[in-house]
Write a protein that holds these residues in place. Sequence first.
Motif, mmCIF file in Angstrom:
data_model
loop_
_atom_site.group_PDB
_atom_site.id
_atom_site.type_symbol
_atom_site.label_atom_id
_atom_site.label_comp_id
_atom_site.label_asym_id
_atom_site.label_seq_id
_atom_site.Cartn_x
_atom_site.Cartn_y
_atom_site.Cartn_z
ATOM 1 N N ASP A 507 0.843 -1.191 0.000
ATOM 2 C CA ASP A 507 0.000 0.000 0.000
ATOM 3 C C ASP A 507 0.882 1.245 0.000
ATOM 4 O OD1 ASP A 507 -2.097 1.712 0.079
ATOM 5 O OD2 ASP A 507 -2.626 1.347 2.182
ATOM 6 N N VAL A 508 1.485 1.490 -1.165
ATOM 7 C CA VAL A 508 2.370 2.632 -1.334
ATOM 8 C C VAL A 508 1.928 3.380 -2.587
ATOM 9 C CG1 VAL A 508 4.727 3.409 -1.739
ATOM 10 C CG2 VAL A 508 4.302 1.452 -0.237
ATOM 11 N N GLY A 509 1.479 4.620 -2.442
ATOM 12 C CA GLY A 509 1.059 5.407 -3.588
ATOM 13 C C GLY A 509 -0.018 4.698 -4.380
ATOM 14 N N ASN A 510 0.230 4.491 -5.664
ATOM 15 C CA ASN A 510 -0.715 3.792 -6.528
ATOM 16 C C ASN A 510 -0.661 2.280 -6.387
ATOM 17 O OD1 ASN A 510 -1.572 6.243 -7.670
ATOM 18 N ND2 ASN A 510 0.094 6.203 -9.167
ATOM 19 N N GLY A 511 0.188 1.796 -5.469
ATOM 20 C CA GLY A 511 0.350 0.359 -5.289
ATOM 21 C C GLY A 511 1.678 -0.113 -5.825
ATOM 22 N N LEU A 512 2.511 -0.624 -4.949
ATOM 23 C CA LEU A 512 3.839 -1.105 -5.333
ATOM 24 C C LEU A 512 3.791 -2.623 -5.416
ATOM 25 C CD1 LEU A 512 6.831 -0.434 -5.843
ATOM 26 C CD2 LEU A 512 7.207 -0.695 -3.367
ATOM 27 N N GLN A 513 4.004 -3.150 -6.604
ATOM 28 C CA GLN A 513 3.946 -4.598 -6.830
ATOM 29 C C GLN A 513 5.339 -5.190 -6.645
ATOM 30 O OE1 GLN A 513 2.107 -5.593 -10.569
ATOM 31 N NE2 GLN A 513 0.372 -4.214 -10.254
ATOM 32 N N LEU A 514 5.495 -6.011 -5.608
ATOM 33 C CA LEU A 514 6.767 -6.621 -5.284
ATOM 34 C C LEU A 514 6.724 -8.103 -5.628
ATOM 35 C CD1 LEU A 514 7.391 -4.974 -1.792
ATOM 36 C CD2 LEU A 514 8.265 -4.225 -4.020
ATOM 37 N N GLY A 515 7.807 -8.605 -6.190
ATOM 38 C CA GLY A 515 7.877 -10.017 -6.541
ATOM 39 C C GLY A 515 9.217 -10.607 -6.169
ATOM 40 N N ALA A 516 9.217 -11.907 -5.909
ATOM 41 C CA ALA A 516 10.459 -12.624 -5.601
ATOM 42 C C ALA A 516 10.299 -14.065 -6.031
ATOM 43 C CB ALA A 516 10.790 -12.544 -4.115
ATOM 44 N N ARG A 517 11.415 -14.691 -6.418
ATOM 45 C CA ARG A 517 11.386 -16.093 -6.800
ATOM 46 C C ARG A 517 12.685 -16.763 -6.406
ATOM 47 N NH1 ARG A 517 13.450 -16.770 -12.623
ATOM 48 N NH2 ARG A 517 12.202 -18.668 -12.621
#
Length: 719
Positions: A507-517
């Motif tokens: 929930d940061v600004g317009n939405g921060l999409q974080l990914g990891a693999r």
Amino acid sequence: MKKRLLSGAALLGLAAALPMGGAAAQDLGQVKWFGTVYIKFLDGNRQLNGLTNNVETIPGETNGDQGQGIEADLNLRAQVSRQVEVGVRLQSRFNQNYWANFGGFGYDPDPDGGVGDENNPLRNQYIKLRGAFVRITPGYEWVDSVLIGNSDFGLWDPLTLGKFRYIDRDNAGGVIAQGTAAGGNLKWDLARLSLPKLFLGPGFSNDDSNLFANDAAWISQVKFAATPTLNLGAIVMHVDDRERDADDGDVRNGRGTISRYSNEVYALKAQFTGIPNLDVSGSVYYSDFNIADGACPGEGLNGSCRFSPTLRRDANDWAAFLNFEVGEILPNFTLSAQAFHIGSDYLSVLAARREADVLLTEGREGTWMWGRPDYNFGNPNNSNALLGLGYGGWNGTTQQTVSLITDNDNTDFDERAAETVIGWQGVTVVPRYTAGDLELQGEVSYVTFDTNWQACGGNDKDVDCAKYPRQEGIHAWGLGGDHRSPYAPYQDRDLIIAALNANYLADVGNGLQLGARLKYIRDQDKRVTRASSLSDAYDGYPDSQDFGDAAISNAAWRALIAGNPALGTITNIGDDNRKADYWTAGVSAGYQITPDFFGRVLYEYQYVDLVDGAVNVAPVGLGFEASNSYGFAEYLTGEHTKNKVAFQGSYFLSGLEVGADIQYIWGEYKPKFKAPTGQSLNSYLAPGGGAYITPLGNISTNTVELDQYRLKVFTKVQF
């Protein structure tokens, strides 16, 4: 790219596959048109002209990373009457249509022969007729619609008649009839497809005769909703390549024909949803292949017809899949699972070449497939060294097909690579957990192989493996290997895949999409497992083949084993084992920078630790691909690392999409040297030190530094 290049073609293919209801009266007689304009920009430090990163079949293409080009497709439709519809597509192609060609006038391949090259269809921005069809909906009770003409033939199944890939999306021609019965609970499809004259017959040919109109596939399908929770299906396909009977020369009573090859495929499918939170589906396939004597000539492992989309001898086999989708067995927790078996001799010549992913597993990493960097020897400017996409390979994970001609031709680095999985058998489990803005997905797969055999199930690889086309021949090597060669003469292999993927919307600004693999793959092969077969497996290179001495081009190795023959002999079945440990770790962050623009940055780390004992003596069954003047094989034992940073962006306006993928990849290869039991590594040292002598070349002990920059930007407008 299939979504980006030919979306209009995909819509046409979908419409061609489905029956169409009656048109509104005001639409009758009107011609409707729509289409796509697609512009692509490539840049990279390989400095090779080309509008596609990976090209294998178009003359003059160089697997390039330099160029700007444009193509367009225009679709025309007309509802002639309530019962008749017609359609056609006009399509241009990239090929060598660079902007710099100036429509063909800006390129002069022969200054003494005239200016420009506007007559060359690879450069003159030509338009092709594709996707022409007539669809009839007569209103009869026994048939709903009949399509005559071109289609992608995507109605069926990737293991029988698969959807034609986008570069051939609606080149195929035939007749498709469709109908319903039993109150709509039963649906049937029947089609005749004319085979292409080239590439689907033994040796990639439908013979040299002009009798090709008879070459066809007949396929029928029935789908039956037995109950609201039970769906059943069946498919039958017959493929026949007919040729004139050479023994029937009397035309007075008509000449007879014989079958050059035939291929029957049968499938049974079922899906049951009657248990709460459980969806179970399964399918069983059986294939039968028959080939006439002499249709694929040449005995021996590396004999003629080694490149072929078919087997070289009669064969039959089966494949089966059992799939489970489990709902919330625990809060927020779901599960998918698949058990599968694909026989070594299973063959459908019309199976999907890349347009479908037949296994649940996410597969291996595309970055290590057919990248073709020149790690350690040979001529880096020869044509084979320039194949592939370079050090970076393809993005992401692989997809799986059941075809001997899995096709990665005409692809760019931002697409998934496809690989054949003929011979794979095992199980995959995929758990998923979702809680609010967090999504986790894992995978554990264990794969063994129906192609685990010694001398292909016999005693002499050069005789008993003659059934199987070799293609490039080193697919089983994995790292740097090919994507369409499932057969190795000696193999005892298993594969483990374990992966965890995470996505979180912060929930940061317009939405921060974080990914990891995070991913681990263990690929190991004991190869020869019986001491009595060592002499057959490692009998040196086949000088008697057409490739001659080119397959043994390292004079230093020849001199070494001439003085001490024991150095060229494996005496212990453990000496040729191959084991590769792959590790992948990656993170990404994406953000909606403006309402129209989304950007993502990512970092990925790849590591491989590979030990390959065989290449210190004589790789099993290799012919020309072991030549260090133009071959495919490389000495790869050691540690490989690869880092990738990338920026990916998407910009949307009404009707317009702009996409970008900009990458820099760097890493190194640290060679290791392993001698068979009882042999001294010092015996392999080249004069003066600093390199070891191997059949594949004198390999430097120095670390190899590698890097690649590449960029792809596209603009697409649909109208």
